[in-house]
Design an enzyme around this catalytic site. Structure first.
Site, PDB file in Angstrom:
ATOM      1  N   ARG A 103      18.422 -16.869  -6.489  1.00 42.79           N
ATOM      2  CA  ARG A 103      19.826 -16.211  -6.176  1.00 42.79           C
ATOM      3  C   ARG A 103      19.525 -14.841  -5.360  1.00 42.79           C
ATOM      4  NH1 ARG A 103      24.373 -17.707  -9.277  1.00 42.79           N
ATOM      5  NH2 ARG A 103      23.924 -19.713 -10.284  1.00 42.79           N
ATOM      6  N   ARG A 108      25.571 -12.070  -4.569  1.00 43.20           N
ATOM      7  CA  ARG A 108      26.414 -10.796  -4.693  1.00 43.20           C
ATOM      8  C   ARG A 108      25.682  -9.509  -5.075  1.00 43.20           C
ATOM      9  NH1 ARG A 108      28.352 -13.761  -9.834  1.00 43.20           N
ATOM     10  NH2 ARG A 108      26.035 -14.618  -9.635  1.00 43.20           N
ATOM     11  N   ARG A 168      31.561 -12.689   2.678  1.00 41.11           N
ATOM     12  CA  ARG A 168      32.297 -13.829   1.986  1.00 41.11           C
ATOM     13  C   ARG A 168      33.645 -13.353   1.606  1.00 41.11           C
ATOM     14  NH1 ARG A 168      30.822 -16.627  -2.372  1.00 41.11           N
ATOM     15  NH2 ARG A 168      33.086 -16.745  -2.524  1.00 41.11           N
ATOM     16  N   ASP A 217      25.104 -24.271  -3.497  1.00 48.18           N
ATOM     17  CA  ASP A 217      25.442 -24.420  -4.826  1.00 48.18           C
ATOM     18  C   ASP A 217      25.019 -25.814  -5.275  1.00 48.18           C
ATOM     19  OD1 ASP A 217      26.412 -22.735  -7.181  1.00 48.18           O
ATOM     20  OD2 ASP A 217      27.167 -24.734  -7.584  1.00 48.18           O
ATOM     21  N   TYR A 232      27.884 -29.449 -16.281  1.00 51.06           N
ATOM     22  CA  TYR A 232      29.293 -29.142 -15.670  1.00 51.06           C
ATOM     23  C   TYR A 232      30.295 -30.240 -15.862  1.00 51.06           C
ATOM     24  CZ  TYR A 232      26.805 -25.018 -14.672  1.00 51.06           C
ATOM     25  OH  TYR A 232      26.067 -23.651 -14.559  1.00 51.06           O
TER      26      TYR A 232
END
Ligand code: 1CP
Length: 349
Positions: A32, A36, A45, A81, A156
């Site tokens: 990652r 962010r 973004r 992702d 998920y």
């Protein structure tokens, strides 16, 4: 006189360490690393939903390059992702800010499997385009491709959203084993195709994220999960790229995960790298494993922990420095840069 040609990814410290060969310095990248924690990421973004961003090759290229430029890491990891190939294979899902993947109609019964069609390379042509844009920009820096492993993807799809217990997933696994294996076979096909597209386009290594496999006992992992992850990993063998296999909370699963066929074992922060190497037979390079929350500690603490991880990693036939899981969004990017410099300045043993 022209400058000598830049060495390609095959000669990079990352690929050498993944192959267990001597390195000039310990290579380092961060799970990652894009995203962010970087203000330049938040800027580009802004206003673009996550899955939409993943489908825009120019944006993927820019976001993938941001941490390479800023931190001087030894690898880029494609900005994407684990849910991207599922959306491309027809699953109605969204990545909700602050939550994560949310699936409109979770898979709970045999009839639901029809919503999961096989993935074709053409479904993810935007990935091929993004990788081809990236390669010249990266010079000799290797690009890592990645995908989610069948169990983590299934969690998920079955839960419909992030879960802490995986109760619905496990209920389906124990209660409907034939449906479970059918689901995982479909997911293995999608994951394999997604990874093959990335490597065919130019990725030099791949990482299979089974982030949530640590929720399983070793016996259940071997019975319900290992065969499907193994089919993904063996389906990549002819491509000749190093295959990294990573999960969180996998101390008891490391030997089984190694048997699934990876070349390199990713280790979270709970297991010392030397113990992970021993549990996987002492033959495979390891990747990891600084606790991501250590990055919020005073520098002296970070420095000592980085050095401890480096010394511990020397027990394995190769070591790629990383965190034990992804960079937390609140992380100060300048601290990541200092960690890279410290890893590079510390002599590999
Ligand atoms: O709007 C945003 O910025 C959304 C946040 C975000 C980002 C930046 C998500 C949603 N995914 C990503 C990118 C991403 N996902 C990368 C980027 C490449 C890099 O490392 O630089 C990677 C490797 C992933 C892989 C991923 N997605 C995993 C496996 C890795 C891991 O951290 O264990 C998992 C489990 C996901 C699911 C997911 N997607 C996003 C979130 C917040 C989550 C986790 C949700 C949960 O806790 O279950």
């Amino acid at each position: 006189m022209s400058a000598p040609p830049e060495p390609g990814p095959a000669e990079s410290a990352l690929l050498r360490a993944y192959r267990g060969q001597p390195v000039p310095h310990t290579p380092v990248w961060f799970m990652r690393q894009a995203g962010r924690s970087l203000p330049e990421y938040r800027r580009v973004r802004a206003g673009i939903p996550m899955l939409e961003a993943c489908r825009r090759p120019e944006l993927v290229c820019e976001i993938t390059l941001q941490p390479v430029r800023r931190h001087g890491v030894d690898a880029a990891i494609l900005f994407s992702d684990i849910m991207v190939p599922l959306a491309a294979a027809g699953v109605d899902l969204e990545i909700v800010p602050g939550t994560g993947p949310v699936v409109a109609e979770p898979i709970r019964a045999a009839a639901d499997l029809a919503r999961l069609r096989p993935l074709a390379a053409a479904d993810v042509s935007f990935i091929d385009k993004a990788v081809r844009l990236l390669l010249p920009e990266l010079g000799g820096t290797p690009l890592i491709g990645f995908a989610g492993a069948p169990f983590t993807l299934a969690s998920y799809l079955v839960e419909g959203a992030p879960s802490r217990t995986y109760a619905t997933t496990k209920a389906l696994m124990y209660g409907h084993p034939a449906l479970w294996h059918d689901l995982c076979e479909r997911l293995a096909q999608i994951t394999l195709e997604f990874l093959r597209v990335q490597v065919s386009a130019g990725a030099s290594a791949v990482q299979l994220f089974d982030s949530w496999a640590g929720a399983l006992s070793e016996a259940d992992y071997r019975r319900y999960v290992l065969p499907h992850s193994a089919s993904v990993l063996s389906g990549l063998a002819d491509l000749g790229v190093p295959r990294v296999h990573f999960g969180v909370g996998t101390a008891e699963l490391l030997a089984a995960m190694a048997q699934a066929g990876a070349d390199v074992i990713g280790v979270d922060w709970r297991t010392p790298l030397s113990a992970a190497a021993a549990r996987t037979g002492g033959t495979r390079p390891v990747q990891g494993n600084l606790d991501p929350t250590t990055l919020f500690a005073p520098w002296q603490v970070i420095e000592a922990e980085v050095k401890r991880v480096l010394a511990d990693g020397a027990a394995a036939p190769g070591h790629v420095f990383n965190l034990g899981h992804g960079v937390l969004p609140e992380t100060d990017p300048d601290v990541l840069r200092r960690v890279v410099d410290l890893v590079h300045a510390t002599r590999p043993r």
